[in-house]
Design a protein around this motif. Structure first.
Motif, PDB file in Angstrom:
ATOM      1  N   HIS A 186       1.330  -0.931  -0.342  1.00  0.00           N
ATOM      2  CA  HIS A 186      -0.619   0.394  -0.235  1.00  0.00           C
ATOM      3  C   HIS A 186       1.014   1.054  -0.413  1.00  0.00           C
ATOM      4  O   HIS A 186       1.394   1.699   0.976  1.00  0.00           O
ATOM      5  CB  HIS A 186      -0.811   0.239   1.078  1.00  0.00           C
ATOM      6  CG  HIS A 186      -2.071   1.093   1.296  1.00  0.00           C
ATOM      7  ND1 HIS A 186      -2.765   1.026   1.873  1.00  0.00           N
ATOM      8  CD2 HIS A 186      -1.492   2.298   0.819  1.00  0.00           C
ATOM      9  CE1 HIS A 186      -4.193   2.067   1.110  1.00  0.00           C
ATOM     10  NE2 HIS A 186      -2.630   3.158   1.607  1.00  0.00           N
ATOM     11  N   HIS A 214       1.258   5.496  -2.178  1.00  0.00           N
ATOM     12  CA  HIS A 214       1.131   6.209  -3.385  1.00  0.00           C
ATOM     13  C   HIS A 214       2.550   7.171  -3.480  1.00  0.00           C
ATOM     14  O   HIS A 214       2.434   7.959  -2.877  1.00  0.00           O
ATOM     15  CB  HIS A 214      -0.004   7.276  -2.288  1.00  0.00           C
ATOM     16  CG  HIS A 214      -0.909   6.408  -1.831  1.00  0.00           C
ATOM     17  ND1 HIS A 214      -2.740   6.913  -1.963  1.00  0.00           N
ATOM     18  CD2 HIS A 214      -1.295   6.041  -0.422  1.00  0.00           C
ATOM     19  CE1 HIS A 214      -3.218   5.963  -0.628  1.00  0.00           C
ATOM     20  NE2 HIS A 214      -2.504   5.746  -0.368  1.00  0.00           N
ATOM     21  N   LYS A 258      -0.459   3.176  -6.649  1.00  0.00           N
ATOM     22  CA  LYS A 258      -1.859   4.354  -6.573  1.00  0.00           C
ATOM     23  C   LYS A 258      -1.718   5.147  -7.353  1.00  0.00           C
ATOM     24  O   LYS A 258      -1.176   5.742  -7.167  1.00  0.00           O
ATOM     25  CB  LYS A 258      -2.573   4.585  -4.593  1.00  0.00           C
ATOM     26  CG  LYS A 258      -2.620   2.828  -4.349  1.00  0.00           C
ATOM     27  CD  LYS A 258      -3.721   3.271  -2.714  1.00  0.00           C
ATOM     28  CE  LYS A 258      -3.482   2.311  -2.131  1.00  0.00           C
ATOM     29  NZ  LYS A 258      -3.305   0.803  -2.530  1.00  0.00           N
ATOM     30  N   HIS A 317      -9.685   1.580   1.124  1.00  0.00           N
ATOM     31  CA  HIS A 317      -9.703   2.301   1.958  1.00  0.00           C
ATOM     32  C   HIS A 317     -10.522   1.953   2.981  1.00  0.00           C
ATOM     33  O   HIS A 317     -11.573   3.059   2.806  1.00  0.00           O
ATOM     34  CB  HIS A 317      -8.583   4.040   1.926  1.00  0.00           C
ATOM     35  CG  HIS A 317      -7.732   3.967   0.996  1.00  0.00           C
ATOM     36  ND1 HIS A 317      -7.789   3.473   0.132  1.00  0.00           N
ATOM     37  CD2 HIS A 317      -6.889   4.673   1.315  1.00  0.00           C
ATOM     38  CE1 HIS A 317      -5.892   3.702  -0.889  1.00  0.00           C
ATOM     39  NE2 HIS A 317      -5.741   4.498   0.496  1.00  0.00           N
ATOM     40  N   HIS A 376      -6.456  -0.511   6.012  1.00  0.00           N
ATOM     41  CA  HIS A 376      -6.288   0.700   7.542  1.00  0.00           C
ATOM     42  C   HIS A 376      -6.811   0.066   8.752  1.00  0.00           C
ATOM     43  O   HIS A 376      -6.371  -0.130   9.614  1.00  0.00           O
ATOM     44  CB  HIS A 376      -7.019   2.063   7.208  1.00  0.00           C
ATOM     45  CG  HIS A 376      -6.032   3.046   6.651  1.00  0.00           C
ATOM     46  ND1 HIS A 376      -5.120   3.707   7.040  1.00  0.00           N
ATOM     47  CD2 HIS A 376      -5.973   3.542   5.443  1.00  0.00           C
ATOM     48  CE1 HIS A 376      -4.729   4.346   6.642  1.00  0.00           C
ATOM     49  NE2 HIS A 376      -5.364   4.611   5.438  1.00  0.00           N
ATOM     50  N   ASP A 411       1.888   3.117   3.172  1.00  0.00           N
ATOM     51  CA  ASP A 411       1.056   4.191   2.819  1.00  0.00           C
ATOM     52  C   ASP A 411       1.666   5.106   2.989  1.00  0.00           C
ATOM     53  O   ASP A 411       1.024   6.282   2.773  1.00  0.00           O
ATOM     54  CB  ASP A 411      -0.238   4.254   3.966  1.00  0.00           C
ATOM     55  CG  ASP A 411      -1.334   5.448   3.320  1.00  0.00           C
ATOM     56  OD1 ASP A 411      -1.534   5.105   2.548  1.00  0.00           O
ATOM     57  OD2 ASP A 411      -2.071   5.884   4.770  1.00  0.00           O
TER      58      ASP A 411
END
Ligand SMILES: [Zn+2]
Length: 391
Positions: free
Chosen positions: A72, A74, A136, A229, A252, A303
């Motif tokens: 995960h 970004h 992502k 998410h 999460h 994340d």
């Protein structure tokens, strides 16, 4: 010409994540060796029984484990949000809206700039032992900018995730339904060829349960597999939706009811915990213990993003999971390797076993427990990714 082989021997303690190969759930081997053939693990076992190879690397008694699987992240973005972090650490609350700051910077950046940023973050992660990273979209929020983000991400990882539904694009602030139509229509058409996964930020201030269902269902119809998410900032429908739609992962999982925990435990949906987000927003951590005790599969991931969790360190996540989330060092290491692989439905990574991709992290430490025992210390001694020595 045959593929060259490398014998990595003198491994004091090796996490294989294969209970058939060693002790306990981690399949721990002592005085171990691994033979790498091309990009693949060819042999694992006691160093004393290792076959000959073309090259030889002596690990000097250090500990080794599968490369981290960061499921995960970004990483296609421009700009940073230092000021926002600073303000938050000075007392302001985190909301989903800060994402729009990064959207503006990302839209203004060139392809080359975004590609260079992403390459830098992947490199940063590899230096810390991460050999698989998911990436992502979600900072473009137009048809062109989302497709561009995924095209760029696909140059660096096969684990690309369409997150057009990160927040409602600023142009649609007064028409969220219109934005969902875009995300499930024209934007999906442009993005699906470059994505493996579809994701949605199901949260107050982002997308509600019905909108999230529409986004995920549209993605599924285009051949993408969902991940969500879910339940980060508040209780909500995200986890149940993820389980119902067969998502690979609910990410999460900070605010879970007993029903949410039971749903995860009774499903193949992995609960991916992202402690960097709670750390960086000064929020309460999710309970890894509660999920593990219920029988859920747990993954740990960074994340990594410029707003709510600007770390690429899986070791940091392991240390926090052990200190704050009730996980044992063994459980946290497993979640950061095999757990991440399960969250990406990969069987070739997250393990050290014959036939697996040769992704190995060698630690400057005698045990994988040092990842939690020595927080903040750079322990990377060497990294192999697909058989190539990267560090
Ligand atoms: Zn995220």
């Amino acid at each position: 010409m045959s593929t060259r082989t490398t014998l990595i021997t003198g491994i004091g303690s090796l996490v294989t994540n294969d209970p058939g190969q060693g002790a306990g759930p981690l399949g721990l081997l002592t005085d171990a060796a691994v033979v790498v053939e091309g990009a693949t693990v060819a042999w694992v076992g006691p160093a004393a029984q290792a076959p000959a190879a073309d090259e030889r690397f002596d690990a000097g008694g250090r500990a080794a484990l599968p490369g981290f699987v960061d499921s995960h992240a970004h990483l296609v973005f421009a700009g940073d949000r230092t000021a926002e972090f600073n303000a938050r650490m000075s007392g302001q609350a985190y909301t989903a809206g800060g994402i729009r700051t990064t959207v503006a910077a990302t839209r203004a950046a060139s392809d080359a700039e975004l590609d260079a940023n992403l390459a830098r973050f992947v490199r940063e992660a590899v230096r810390q032992g991460t050999t698989t990273v998911e990436c992502k979209s979600g900072y473009g929020l137009t048809v062109e900018d989302e497709a561009r983000a995924l095209r760029i991400a696909a140059r660096h990882t096969p684990e690309t995730t369409y997150l057009g539904a990160h927040v409602v694009a600023p142009e649609y602030a007064e028409d969220p339904a219109g934005y969902v139509d875009l995300v499930t229509g024209e934007m999906l058409d442009a993005c699906a060829p470059h994505a493996r996964w579809v994701d949605v930020f199901c949260e107050k201030g982002a997308f509600d349960g019905d909108q999230a269902r529409a986004v995920l269902t549209a993605g599924i119809e285009r051949g993408l597999t969902p991940r969500v998410h879910a339940n980060q900032l508040s209780y909500g429908p995200g986890v149940q939706l993820a389980v119902e739609l067969g998502a690979a992962s609910a990410d999460h999982c900070t605010h879970l009811t007993d029903e949410d925990v039971a749903a995860l435990a009774g499903s193949a949906t992995v609960a991916t915990l992202l402690p960097g987000a709670e750390f960086s927003t000064r929020a309460e951590y999710p309970s890894g213990r509660r999920l593990l005790d219920a029988g859920a599969v747990v993954a740990l991931s960074t994340d990594c993003n410029p707003g709510s969790s600007f770390t690429s360190s899986m070791a940091f996540c392991i240390a926090v999971a052990v200190r704050e989330m009730g996980m044992t060092p063994d459980e946290a290491v497993r979640a950061a390797t095999l757990g991440g692989a399960q969250a990406l439905r990969r069987s070739d990574v997250g393990v050290v076993a014959p036939g697996a991709r040769a992704d190995l992290l060698l630690l400057d430490a005698p045990s994988h427990v040092h990842l939690a025992y020595r927080p903040g210390v750079p322990l990377t001694a060497a990294v192999w990714r697909a058989g190539v020595r990267e560090v």
